[in-house]
Design an enzyme around this catalytic site. Structure first.
Site: not given
Ligand code: BGC
Length: 821
Positions: A231
């Site tokens: 993530d």
């Molecule tokens: C989120 C993800 C997301 C990623 C990219 C993160 O903060 O938890 O779900 O895909 O950011 O935006």
């Protein structure tokens, strides 16, 4: 396809390291002269959010290209319709192709442990089976068009509070039975191209370097063959991550982590062969996506068709919670439409999934489009909770001479977002007051709810009908009209329980917690598994939803009275539409272990069918149960086993409306079944406990509980958050600055809730990200100095900080570690 082995052999160590992380927020590295392509990812899950600028870390949540905003996962889940989840996946993939996106970052299958989780709207259900079935269908839909997905957030990430650092303390059985199955099912049935590991540690080990999760369970047990991506900002220890099976770090660390990996290889901390395993998977992924581009290049996106599909999903996902007969409305009824949410419907949640809709139709937009006659009043200010007396009076006036009041209320944008959790389950006060005031008029009062999760509905007995539109996507206004006027028949059912009060939730006392841990003390008793076992009254049960017609169930037949745990059991029954209009019914099959040594839930969902029936029509449906339908995760033998005995097969219209029952005897040769009767007895009578005794949870977990104490001098390390720095004046200053300036990196004119998200996220950002995610702005030595300073070494700390900044002058960043990129 290129010969990956040859390419791997030709790569330098630096090039290999470069492939292990992104080069921007949304792109992987390419090695130009070796023809390794760069791959573009963009957020989903309910549409494409391709940012207009390829943002670096100084930008956050930039504007994105317009795309179809489908209903969010909570609404998709309430359709209980795998076919429609598949279709939605196909449509999103077509738009991804249109926008040059190789991988869509979704779906999210985290379990709704508590209604207050800020991201519940992005997740499917409190039930892992339902979540897993819909998720697999969605992934298959997207990937059928040769576009990748990213199944997230792996794993046990059911709250936003301190999400980057808090350890989810969960017993092995709950992990296997509740928090992992939706991932497992999706991996086994759909093989998503990528899996996104979550931010949080699980039982003390960060997901991003958790070998048990990323390698032993995911790859070895489940046979996963794609890549694992972090993530955004989840990497804790990059080198450990390589060994654990984390392939790609996102977003870019600007070369910092490439250097760490290269040094680890050079110093022998890891072997080049360890790194090669990861690089090989990255090459496979990159070339696969490149080949896909060739194969899907003729696919076209039809945004108008997708708008209609969004409307269909919204219709099928809306749940009618109450109807005394007022709905469907007659077209000639004189209506007052009240509530700002009718005009500016809440069609999605906030955070990384926020889509810029290509076309948007609210309820009043649609009324205007068809030239309907209605009066309108805002009723409340959507940006604040308090009552506005003028608006309230206007609303009452507007309703005075009407037959029916359609009142649109719910959770406003400030309530639900990535980055923070809700603090209570109530609706904004002004919304509740409006219901009370309007209910005094003795008019027909129909409530239309918006929101991404369960809400408290204290006024339920004072209204005539409640239609829960959840977060309805871009066409929700039209869908809502069609449902209210009977052009479509409501058929959605809740994929989560609506408790009466948040205090009824089994995780009420064990939600958020921190700073170090959040304890999943309720173990397997999540959602209806708890409410039904505890025999607790709920507002609306799991699986519940009304229709304009009625259904009768009959003729339950099991293929055998007795089976072994290796046999399959066919369960068939008939459903009749006993009403006057066509409709669809979602029938649910639950299984209960009648008597067991291990504690078990009252019942759990093992199958479901959705069947469309004309008025008067009967259809016979059948489902197949297998070993997993009867098994529990046996920690004694680390496998799924069945304890011999009788099992009840229950067919119902909801978890609380079981209409057909039968029994089957299942025999197995399972010998060792753990009993917690004396060590953790509360789990055998979960309803008797408001709180779960420390001793019981400790015994279930198999280790001591960690004391949650605020961080003090001496405790600050890379995983301390900016919000924890109040231990010395410089820390306090930084904390203040992070809070103050975080909102400034959002795009201009961002609404309040986006600023709130930025501020909360900044305070829960761990120090390790201060150097890894700031584009070289903050050198690592400065952070090291800060840690020393906060831990009571003021002079040494300050020296390092100043030295770090001075040394930064003239340093080249990125390029050093991104050859040919
Ligand atoms: C989120 C993800 C997301 C990623 C990219 C993160 O903060 O938890 O779900 O895909 O950011 O935006």
């Amino acid at each position: 396809m290129a010969n990956l082995e040859n390419i791997l052999q030709s790569l330098t160590l630096e090039e290999k390291c470069a492939l292990c992380s992104g080069v921007t927020n949304w792109r992987t590295a390419c090695i130009k002269d070796k023809n390794v392509p760069s791959i573009m990812v963009a957020d989903g899950p309910h549409g494409i959010r391709k940012e207009l600028v390829s943002a670096d870390v100084a930008n956050f949540m930039q504007d994105s290209m317009p795309s179809t905003c489908f209903p969010t996962a909570v609404t998709v889940a309430s359709t209980w319709d795998a076919d429609i989840a598949y279709k939605m996946g196909e449509a999103i993939a077509e738009e991804a192709v249109d926008q040059g996106v190789d991988v869509v970052l979704g779906p999210g299958v985290n379990i709704k442990r508590n209604p207050l989780c800020g991201r519940n709207f992005e997740y499917f259900s409190e039930d892992p089976y339902l979540a897993g079935e819909l998720s697999a269908a969605y992934v298959n839909g997207v990937q059928s068009k040769k576009v990748g997905t990213s199944l997230k957030h792996f794993a046990v990430n059911s709250q936003e509070h301190r999400r980057m650092t808090i350890s989810s303390e969960v017993d092995e059985r709950a992990l296997r039975e509740i928090y992992l199955p939706a991932f497992e099912n999706t991996v086994k049935k759909a093989q998503p191209y990528t899996i996104m590991c979550s931010y949080n540690p699980i039982n003390g080990v960060h997901a991003s370097d958790n070998k048990m999760l990323l390698n032993d369970i995911l790859r070895e047990e489940w046979g996963y063959n794609g890549i694992v991506v972090s993530d955004w900002g989840a990497v804790n220890d990059r080198v450990k991550g390589i060994l654990a099976g984390l392939d790609l770090e996102m977003p870019t660390s600007n070369g910092i982590r490439d250097k760490e990996i290269a040094e680890a290889v050079k110093s022998g901390k890891i072997t080049e062969a360890d790194l090669d395993k990861v690089v090989m998977r990255m090459l496979d992924f990159a070339f696969r996506c490149q080949k896909d581009r060739e194969e899907h290049k003729d696919i076209k996106a039809d945004y108008d068709k997708n708008f209609d599909l969004a409307c269909e999903i919204s219709e099928k996902g809306a749940v009618m919670l109450k109807n005394d007969g007022i709905l469907p409305l007659k077209k000639d009824a004189k209506i007052a439409v009240i509530g700002n949410l009718a005009k500016k419907m809440r069609y999605q949640g906030s955070g990384s999934s926020r889509i810029n809709p290509k076309k948007l139709t609210s309820f009043t937009d649609y009324l205007d489009e068809i030239k309907a006659d209605y009066s309108y009043a805002d009723g409340y200010d959507p940006d604040c909770d308090g009552i506005d007396k003028t608006m309230l009076a206007q609303a009452v006036n507007s309703a005075a001479d009407k037959d029916v009041v359609l009142l649109f209320i719910g959770l406003t944008d400030n309530y639900e977002s990535e980055g923070f959790d809700r603090s209570h389950m109530d609706l904004p006060m002004a919304h509740n007051v409006l219901v009370e005031e309007l209910s005094k008029l003795n008019k027909n009062l129909v409530i239309v709810l918006s929101g991404g999760s369960a809400m408290a509905l204290p006024w339920i007995n004072k209204v005539n009908a409640v239609l829960n539109m959840y977060l309805c996507g871009c066409a929700g206004g039209k869908a809502c009209y069609r449902l209210i006027y009977g052009e479509a028949n409501p058929c959605g059912k809740l994929a989560e329980t609506f408790p009466i009060s948040i205090k009824d939730n089994p995780a009420y006392l064990y939600f958020q917690m921190g700073p170090q841990t959040v304890e999943y003390r309720e173990s397997i008793f999540v959602g209806y598994r708890y409410f039904d076992s505890a025999k607790k009254q709920v507002r609306f049960p799991f699986g519940y939803g009304l229709s304009y017609t009625t259904f009768a169930y009959s003729d339950l037949k099991l293929s055998a009275e007795e089976i072994t745990d290796n046999d399959k059991l066919e369960v068939s029954f008939a459903i009749t539409n006993t009403g006057k209009v066509k409709g669809a019914e979602i029938a649910q099959v639950y299984v209960k272990d009648v008597e067991s040594t291990i504690f078990r839930e009252e019942k759990s969902l093992k199958a479901f069918v959705k069947v469309e029936l004309k008025a008067g029509e009967t259809k016979t449906v059948s489902v197949t149960l297998d070993k997993r339908s009867f098994a529990f995760y046996n920690t004694e033998v680390s496998d799924w086993t069945v304890e011999s005995g009788d099992f009840e097969i229950m067919v119902g219209a909801s978890s609380r409306d079981i209409v057909l029952e039968s029994k089957v005897k299942v025999t197995s040769d399972t010998k060792a079944v753990p009993s917690y009767m004396s060590s953790a007895s509360c789990y055998y009578n979960i309803g008797d406990y408001g709180d779960i005794p420390d001793k019981d949870f400790r015994n279930l977990l198999g280790r001591e509980l960690i004391d949650n104490v605020p961080l003090a001098k001496g405790d600050i390390d890379y995983n301390a958050c900016l919000g924890d720095l109040g231990v010395c004046w410089i820390g306090k200053l930084l904390k203040w600055a992070a809070y103050k300036f975080s909102a400034k990196i959002m795009p201009k004119d961002s609404p309040e809730f986006m600023k709130k998200m930025a501020q909360k996220s900044a305070l829960s950002m761990p120090l390790r990200n201060a150097f890894a995610m700031t584009n070289g702005l903050v050198p690592q030595r400065v952070v090291d100095g800060l840690i020393k300073r906060c831990n009571g070494k003021p002079f040494q700390g300050m020296g390092m900080m100043i030295g770090g900044f001075l040394a930064k002058k003239g340093t080249k960043k990125i390029e050093l570690y991104r050859p040919n990129v």
